[in-house]
Design a protein around this motif. Structure first.
Motif, PDB file in Angstrom:
ATOM      1  N   THR A   1      36.379  59.983  15.676  1.00  0.00           N
ATOM      2  CA  THR A   1      37.100  59.081  16.581  1.00  0.00           C
ATOM      3  C   THR A   1      37.767  59.860  17.712  1.00  0.00           C
ATOM      4  OG1 THR A   1      37.483  57.553  14.759  1.00  0.00           O
ATOM      5  CG2 THR A   1      38.883  57.322  16.698  1.00  0.00           C
ATOM      6  N   ILE A   2      38.410  60.962  17.375  1.00  0.00           N
ATOM      7  CA  ILE A   2      39.051  61.775  18.406  1.00  0.00           C
ATOM      8  C   ILE A   2      38.000  62.344  19.356  1.00  0.00           C
ATOM      9  CG2 ILE A   2      40.404  63.881  18.789  1.00  0.00           C
ATOM     10  CD1 ILE A   2      41.999  61.486  17.734  1.00  0.00           C
ATOM     11  N   TYR A   3      36.868  62.770  18.840  1.00  0.00           N
ATOM     12  CA  TYR A   3      35.796  63.297  19.683  1.00  0.00           C
ATOM     13  C   TYR A   3      35.255  62.218  20.619  1.00  0.00           C
ATOM     14  CZ  TYR A   3      31.468  65.636  20.946  1.00  0.00           C
ATOM     15  OH  TYR A   3      30.429  66.195  21.639  1.00  0.00           O
ATOM     16  N   MET A   4      35.067  60.998  20.088  1.00  0.00           N
ATOM     17  CA  MET A   4      34.577  59.908  20.928  1.00  0.00           C
ATOM     18  C   MET A   4      35.588  59.530  21.996  1.00  0.00           C
ATOM     19  SD  MET A   4      32.666  57.590  18.065  1.00  0.00           S
ATOM     20  CE  MET A   4      32.270  56.265  19.163  1.00  0.00           C
ATOM     21  N   LEU A   5      36.880  59.557  21.667  1.00  0.00           N
ATOM     22  CA  LEU A   5      37.902  59.263  22.671  1.00  0.00           C
ATOM     23  C   LEU A   5      37.898  60.316  23.777  1.00  0.00           C
ATOM     24  CD1 LEU A   5      40.901  58.034  20.502  1.00  0.00           C
ATOM     25  CD2 LEU A   5      39.635  56.733  22.197  1.00  0.00           C
ATOM     26  N   SER A   6      37.766  61.577  23.396  1.00  0.00           N
ATOM     27  CA  SER A   6      37.733  62.626  24.427  1.00  0.00           C
ATOM     28  C   SER A   6      36.474  62.507  25.279  1.00  0.00           C
ATOM     29  CB  SER A   6      37.842  64.003  23.788  1.00  0.00           C
ATOM     30  OG  SER A   6      36.703  64.254  23.015  1.00  0.00           O
ATOM     31  N   LEU A   7      35.349  62.137  24.685  1.00  0.00           N
ATOM     32  CA  LEU A   7      34.132  61.934  25.470  1.00  0.00           C
ATOM     33  C   LEU A   7      34.265  60.751  26.411  1.00  0.00           C
ATOM     34  CD1 LEU A   7      31.162  62.550  23.022  1.00  0.00           C
ATOM     35  CD2 LEU A   7      31.899  63.952  24.931  1.00  0.00           C
ATOM     36  N   SER A   8      34.939  59.694  25.966  1.00  0.00           N
ATOM     37  CA  SER A   8      35.084  58.533  26.840  1.00  0.00           C
ATOM     38  C   SER A   8      35.973  58.848  28.032  1.00  0.00           C
ATOM     39  CB  SER A   8      35.630  57.336  26.064  1.00  0.00           C
ATOM     40  OG  SER A   8      36.970  57.554  25.702  1.00  0.00           O
ATOM     41  N   VAL A   9      36.996  59.665  27.836  1.00  0.00           N
ATOM     42  CA  VAL A   9      37.891  60.016  28.940  1.00  0.00           C
ATOM     43  C   VAL A   9      37.177  60.953  29.915  1.00  0.00           C
ATOM     44  CG1 VAL A   9      39.999  61.255  29.519  1.00  0.00           C
ATOM     45  CG2 VAL A   9      39.985  59.639  27.635  1.00  0.00           C
ATOM     46  N   THR A  10      36.527  61.990  29.413  1.00  0.00           N
ATOM     47  CA  THR A  10      35.869  62.944  30.309  1.00  0.00           C
ATOM     48  C   THR A  10      34.571  62.378  30.881  1.00  0.00           C
ATOM     49  OG1 THR A  10      34.738  63.977  28.445  1.00  0.00           O
ATOM     50  CG2 THR A  10      36.841  64.941  29.139  1.00  0.00           C
ATOM     51  N   GLY A  11      33.863  61.564  30.116  1.00  0.00           N
ATOM     52  CA  GLY A  11      32.622  60.985  30.616  1.00  0.00           C
ATOM     53  C   GLY A  11      32.849  59.989  31.722  1.00  0.00           C
ATOM     54  N   ARG A  12      33.916  59.215  31.650  1.00  0.00           N
ATOM     55  CA  ARG A  12      34.209  58.246  32.698  1.00  0.00           C
ATOM     56  C   ARG A  12      34.522  58.960  34.012  1.00  0.00           C
ATOM     57  NH1 ARG A  12      37.924  53.408  31.215  1.00  0.00           N
ATOM     58  NH2 ARG A  12      36.078  53.120  29.980  1.00  0.00           N
ATOM     59  N   ARG A  13      35.246  60.071  33.929  1.00  0.00           N
ATOM     60  CA  ARG A  13      35.573  60.832  35.129  1.00  0.00           C
ATOM     61  C   ARG A  13      34.309  61.408  35.756  1.00  0.00           C
ATOM     62  NH1 ARG A  13      39.120  65.319  33.552  1.00  0.00           N
ATOM     63  NH2 ARG A  13      40.379  63.628  32.787  1.00  0.00           N
ATOM     64  N   GLN A  14      33.398  61.918  34.922  1.00  0.00           N
ATOM     65  CA  GLN A  14      32.153  62.475  35.453  1.00  0.00           C
ATOM     66  C   GLN A  14      31.257  61.400  36.009  1.00  0.00           C
ATOM     67  OE1 GLN A  14      30.526  64.725  32.256  1.00  0.00           O
ATOM     68  NE2 GLN A  14      31.890  66.467  32.565  1.00  0.00           N
ATOM     69  N   ASP A  15      31.276  60.191  35.400  1.00  0.00           N
ATOM     70  CA  ASP A  15      30.481  59.097  35.935  1.00  0.00           C
ATOM     71  C   ASP A  15      30.971  58.693  37.314  1.00  0.00           C
ATOM     72  OD1 ASP A  15      28.837  59.008  33.788  1.00  0.00           O
ATOM     73  OD2 ASP A  15      29.864  57.341  32.804  1.00  0.00           O
ATOM     74  N   ALA A  16      32.307  58.644  37.490  1.00  0.00           N
ATOM     75  CA  ALA A  16      32.859  58.274  38.785  1.00  0.00           C
ATOM     76  C   ALA A  16      32.516  59.321  39.836  1.00  0.00           C
ATOM     77  CB  ALA A  16      34.374  58.104  38.673  1.00  0.00           C
ATOM     78  N   GLU A  17      32.575  60.601  39.463  1.00  0.00           N
ATOM     79  CA  GLU A  17      32.222  61.655  40.415  1.00  0.00           C
ATOM     80  C   GLU A  17      30.734  61.630  40.712  1.00  0.00           C
ATOM     81  OE1 GLU A  17      33.549  65.239  38.645  1.00  0.00           O
ATOM     82  OE2 GLU A  17      35.673  64.778  38.908  1.00  0.00           O
ATOM     83  N   GLY A  18      29.932  61.360  39.722  1.00  0.00           N
ATOM     84  CA  GLY A  18      28.486  61.315  39.924  1.00  0.00           C
ATOM     85  C   GLY A  18      28.079  60.165  40.832  1.00  0.00           C
ATOM     86  N   GLU A  19      28.731  58.994  40.706  1.00  0.00           N
ATOM     87  CA  GLU A  19      28.418  57.861  41.565  1.00  0.00           C
ATOM     88  C   GLU A  19      28.797  58.143  43.005  1.00  0.00           C
ATOM     89  OE1 GLU A  19      30.371  54.518  39.905  1.00  0.00           O
ATOM     90  OE2 GLU A  19      29.073  54.448  38.152  1.00  0.00           O
ATOM     91  N   GLY A  20      29.905  58.827  43.224  1.00  0.00           N
ATOM     92  CA  GLY A  20      30.326  59.161  44.582  1.00  0.00           C
ATOM     93  C   GLY A  20      29.381  60.146  45.235  1.00  0.00           C
ATOM     94  N   GLN A  21      28.916  61.116  44.460  1.00  0.00           N
ATOM     95  CA  GLN A  21      27.993  62.106  45.014  1.00  0.00           C
ATOM     96  C   GLN A  21      26.649  61.493  45.334  1.00  0.00           C
ATOM     97  OE1 GLN A  21      27.874  65.225  42.145  1.00  0.00           O
ATOM     98  NE2 GLN A  21      29.853  66.092  42.730  1.00  0.00           N
TER      99      GLN A  21
END
Length: 110
Positions: A83-103
């Motif tokens: 659960t902790i691993y999935m929460l950390s992935l959701s926080v970091t993955g969302r940030r990378q998705d937002a950066e990837g969409e902008g690029q």
């Protein structure tokens, strides 16, 4: 009977939440599924109240079985870690998705 119905309700709720696209609902579905698995392991050990596990002359028919309890403790620790691993992935993955969409949007415009 109540324990079986509770496991069934938790599993149904978990499956409903796991089929959603939102990260948080998926994580909550996983938490519900882990609780259902823990209750199932508890029910495997028997739900009748038994005596203390170690006495002066332990009788296997009246003493508590420690194996399901060890399985449940291991399952709780593993579920908490995932659960902790999935929460950390959701926080970091969302940030990378937002950066990837902008690029990708900048690359398309140029």
């Amino acid at each position: 009977m109540i324990l079986a119905l509770t496991v069934g309700a938790l599993t149904a709720g978990a499956l409903y939440l796991l089929l959603q696209r939102d990260y948080l609902r998926t994580i909550l579905g996983f938490v519900l599924l882990s609780h259902a698995a823990n209750l199932l392991l508890f029910s495997a050990g028997g739900i009748q109240r038994r005596g203390e596990p170690l006495g002066s002359a332990p009788d296997p028919a009246t003493t508590a079985d420690a194996l399901p309890q060890a399985f449940v403790l291991t399952a709780i620790v593993i579920a908490f870690a995932i659960t902790i691993y999935m929460l950390s992935l959701s926080v970091t993955g969302r940030r990378q998705d937002a950066e990837g969409e902008g690029q990708s949007a900048q690359e398309e415009t140029s």
